[in-house]
Write a protein that holds these residues in place. Structure first.
Motif, mmCIF file in Angstrom:
data_model
loop_
_atom_site.group_PDB
_atom_site.id
_atom_site.type_symbol
_atom_site.label_atom_id
_atom_site.label_comp_id
_atom_site.label_asym_id
_atom_site.label_seq_id
_atom_site.Cartn_x
_atom_site.Cartn_y
_atom_site.Cartn_z
ATOM 1 N N UNK A 216 0.843 -1.195 0.000
ATOM 2 C CA UNK A 216 0.000 0.000 0.000
ATOM 3 C C UNK A 216 0.878 1.244 0.000
ATOM 4 N N UNK A 217 0.557 2.180 -0.889
ATOM 5 C CA UNK A 217 1.266 3.456 -0.956
ATOM 6 C C UNK A 217 0.241 4.586 -0.899
ATOM 7 N N UNK A 218 0.692 5.755 -0.497
ATOM 8 C CA UNK A 218 -0.220 6.900 -0.362
ATOM 9 C C UNK A 218 -0.607 7.507 -1.706
ATOM 10 N N UNK A 219 0.346 7.588 -2.626
ATOM 11 C CA UNK A 219 0.072 8.246 -3.900
ATOM 12 C C UNK A 219 -0.747 7.339 -4.810
ATOM 13 N N UNK A 220 -1.586 7.957 -5.621
ATOM 14 C CA UNK A 220 -2.435 7.227 -6.557
ATOM 15 C C UNK A 220 -1.646 6.832 -7.804
ATOM 16 N N UNK A 221 -2.136 5.816 -8.484
ATOM 17 C CA UNK A 221 -1.562 5.407 -9.769
ATOM 18 C C UNK A 221 -1.799 6.536 -10.762
ATOM 19 N N UNK A 222 -0.757 6.924 -11.500
ATOM 20 C CA UNK A 222 -0.892 8.059 -12.406
ATOM 21 C C UNK A 222 -0.607 7.737 -13.867
ATOM 22 N N UNK A 223 -0.058 6.569 -14.143
ATOM 23 C CA UNK A 223 0.298 6.247 -15.523
ATOM 24 C C UNK A 223 0.193 4.743 -15.764
ATOM 25 N N UNK A 224 0.222 4.373 -17.025
ATOM 26 C CA UNK A 224 0.215 2.966 -17.413
ATOM 27 C C UNK A 224 1.494 2.298 -16.913
ATOM 28 N N UNK A 225 1.372 1.031 -16.527
ATOM 29 C CA UNK A 225 2.553 0.273 -16.102
ATOM 30 C C UNK A 225 3.527 0.130 -17.268
ATOM 31 N N UNK A 226 4.800 0.187 -16.975
ATOM 32 C CA UNK A 226 5.821 -0.065 -18.002
ATOM 33 C C UNK A 226 6.193 -1.538 -18.035
ATOM 34 N N UNK A 227 5.786 -2.289 -17.051
ATOM 35 C CA UNK A 227 6.017 -3.722 -16.968
ATOM 36 C C UNK A 227 4.676 -4.351 -16.625
#
Length: 144
Positions: free
Chosen positions: A74-85
């Motif tokens: 769990x991380x505080x920041x939201x997902x912002x982009x498509x995964x590179x992997x």
């Protein structure tokens, strides 16, 4: 000599993603490292911050010890982009192309019921999906 590796997914809900990826991969909760009796005991040994909760992470492994371990944190920041992997979920079994495609579709259907989303189908070859938090992965047949 090769070097082993683990995969780590950042997330907002570790329990949700752990349940999804256990369904997708057939993985199980990884036991805590020795000499710890529980994962909570192991985490406490690091002196985690006061605001960190027990469900802030999950550690998964294949029951037979093959494949990379999967850490879900769990991380505080939201997902912002498509995964590179991304992960390719390989459906086992042989047979005709139609039989292999039927197994791919059945696996994708099962993962939709577990909270995944179908993004695109490449008929007869693979299906691009997203897990409950939008991480993309593919469902395809295992290599022959």
């Amino acid at each position: 000599m090769t070097t082993g590796f683990d995969l780590t997914l950042d997330c907002a809900d570790a329990t949700l993603l752990a349940d999804f990826w256990k369904t997708a991969l057939g993985y199980v909760d990884e036991p805590p490292p020795a000499p710890f009796a529980t994962r909570e005991e192991w985490l406490a040994s690091f002196g985690p911050p006061e605001d960190e909760e027990e469900d802030d992470g999950a550690w998964l492994c294949s029951p037979d010890g093959t494949g990379p371990r999967l850490s879900i944190l769990k991380v505080r920041e939201a997902k912002t982009a498509k995964n590179r992997l991304h992960i390719d979920v390989r459906v086992p079994g042989h047979g005709s192309p139609a039989e292999r495609w039927a197994r791919i579709v059945a696996k994708a259907d099962r993962l939709v019921r577990a909270g995944g989303t179908i993004l695109e189908e490449f008929d007869g070859h693979h299906i691009v999906m997203a897990d409950p938090e939008g991480n993309e992965f593919c469902v395809a047949a295992a290599p022959r």
